[in-house]
Design a protein around this motif. Structure first.
Motif, PDB file in Angstrom:
ATOM      1  N   MET A  34       0.461  -1.047  -0.305  1.00 38.01           N
ATOM      2  CA  MET A  34      -0.241  -0.383  -0.043  1.00 38.01           C
ATOM      3  C   MET A  34       0.855   1.171  -0.005  1.00 38.01           C
ATOM      4  O   MET A  34       1.596   1.273   0.769  1.00 38.01           O
ATOM      5  N   GLY A  35       0.645   2.528  -0.090  1.00 38.30           N
ATOM      6  CA  GLY A  35       1.098   3.805  -0.694  1.00 38.30           C
ATOM      7  C   GLY A  35       0.380   4.602  -0.263  1.00 38.30           C
ATOM      8  O   GLY A  35      -0.604   4.579  -0.772  1.00 38.30           O
ATOM      9  N   TRP A  36       0.860   5.983  -0.777  1.00 35.59           N
ATOM     10  CA  TRP A  36       0.149   7.088  -0.801  1.00 35.59           C
ATOM     11  C   TRP A  36       1.153   7.696  -2.227  1.00 35.59           C
ATOM     12  O   TRP A  36       2.270   7.686  -2.290  1.00 35.59           O
ATOM     13  N   TYR A  37      -0.008   8.491  -2.669  1.00 35.44           N
ATOM     14  CA  TYR A  37       0.696   9.383  -4.015  1.00 35.44           C
ATOM     15  C   TYR A  37      -0.145  10.533  -3.419  1.00 35.44           C
ATOM     16  O   TYR A  37      -0.760  10.832  -2.958  1.00 35.44           O
ATOM     17  N   ARG A  99       0.919  -4.634  -5.202  1.00 38.64           N
ATOM     18  CA  ARG A  99       2.088  -4.638  -5.190  1.00 38.64           C
ATOM     19  C   ARG A  99       3.173  -4.280  -4.961  1.00 38.64           C
ATOM     20  O   ARG A  99       3.547  -3.159  -5.745  1.00 38.64           O
ATOM     21  N   TYR A 100       4.181  -4.977  -4.444  1.00 38.22           N
ATOM     22  CA  TYR A 100       5.624  -4.184  -4.438  1.00 38.22           C
ATOM     23  C   TYR A 100       6.658  -5.485  -5.125  1.00 38.22           C
ATOM     24  O   TYR A 100       6.158  -6.717  -5.240  1.00 38.22           O
ATOM     25  N   ASN A 101       6.943  -4.811  -6.173  1.00 39.66           N
ATOM     26  CA  ASN A 101       8.276  -6.124  -6.740  1.00 39.66           C
ATOM     27  C   ASN A 101       9.395  -5.629  -6.538  1.00 39.66           C
ATOM     28  O   ASN A 101      10.266  -4.801  -6.285  1.00 39.66           O
ATOM     29  N   ARG A 102       9.082  -6.909  -6.052  1.00 40.53           N
ATOM     30  CA  ARG A 102      11.393  -7.343  -5.119  1.00 40.53           C
ATOM     31  C   ARG A 102      12.380  -7.495  -6.352  1.00 40.53           C
ATOM     32  O   ARG A 102      13.432  -6.806  -6.011  1.00 40.53           O
ATOM     33  N   ILE A 103      12.012  -7.524  -7.723  1.00 41.35           N
ATOM     34  CA  ILE A 103      13.502  -7.550  -8.757  1.00 41.35           C
ATOM     35  C   ILE A 103      13.786  -5.558  -8.560  1.00 41.35           C
ATOM     36  O   ILE A 103      14.606  -5.099  -8.740  1.00 41.35           O
ATOM     37  N   VAL A 110      -3.114  -0.165  -8.341  1.00 45.00           N
ATOM     38  CA  VAL A 110      -3.849  -0.421  -9.609  1.00 45.00           C
ATOM     39  C   VAL A 110      -4.964  -0.090  -8.832  1.00 45.00           C
ATOM     40  O   VAL A 110      -5.761  -0.247  -9.344  1.00 45.00           O
ATOM     41  N   TYR A 111      -5.215  -0.570  -7.630  1.00 47.45           N
ATOM     42  CA  TYR A 111      -6.266  -0.062  -6.750  1.00 47.45           C
ATOM     43  C   TYR A 111      -6.178   1.838  -6.392  1.00 47.45           C
ATOM     44  O   TYR A 111      -4.770   1.771  -5.791  1.00 47.45           O
TER      45      TYR A 111
END
Length: 122
Positions: A34-37, A99-103, A110-111
């Motif tokens: 999750m996060g904030w923009y 999601r968080y892309n570890r690579i 997307v939400y």
């Protein structure tokens, strides 16, 4: 479908603090990243802070040391504690999830929530 509902925005004087909250609900949501923009008038939307399901955090350079992102997995809620606010922090803040892309170490959201206005008066 995932729903994100933000709260906690408002008007504050420069140097003050606010805490934003975002509650996630819906089928299929399970401790996603999750996060904030935020998006200021005439500017592009930018990542403020993100937190993975495992607690990895990432901040925009402009807020590092002033903002703290945290999450309560039991409540499917993410928080953004904003301290030492500046006029340039004025924007609509959006909660986001997926999601968080570890690579790539990037957050892939997307939400989106509807946004909450934060106004910092100088």
């Amino acid at each position: 479908q995932v729903q994100l509902v933000e709260s906690g925005g408002g008007l504050v004087q420069a140097g003050g603090s606010l805490r934003l909250s975002c509650a996630a609900s819906g089928s299929g949501f399970s401790m996603n990243a999750m996060g904030w923009y935020r998006q200021a008038p005439g500017k592009q939307r930018e990542l403020v802070a993100g937190i993975s399901s495992g607690g990895i955090t990432k901040y925009a350079g402009s807020v590092e040391g002033r903002f703290t992102i945290s999450r309560d997995n039991a409540k499917n809620t993410v928080y953004l504690q904003m301290n030492s606010l500046k006029a340039e922090d004025t924007a609509v803040y959006y909660c986001a999830a997926d999601r968080y892309n570890r690579i790539t170490t990037n957050f892939e959201f997307v939400y989106w929530g509807q946004g909450t206005q934060v106004t910092v008066s100088s």
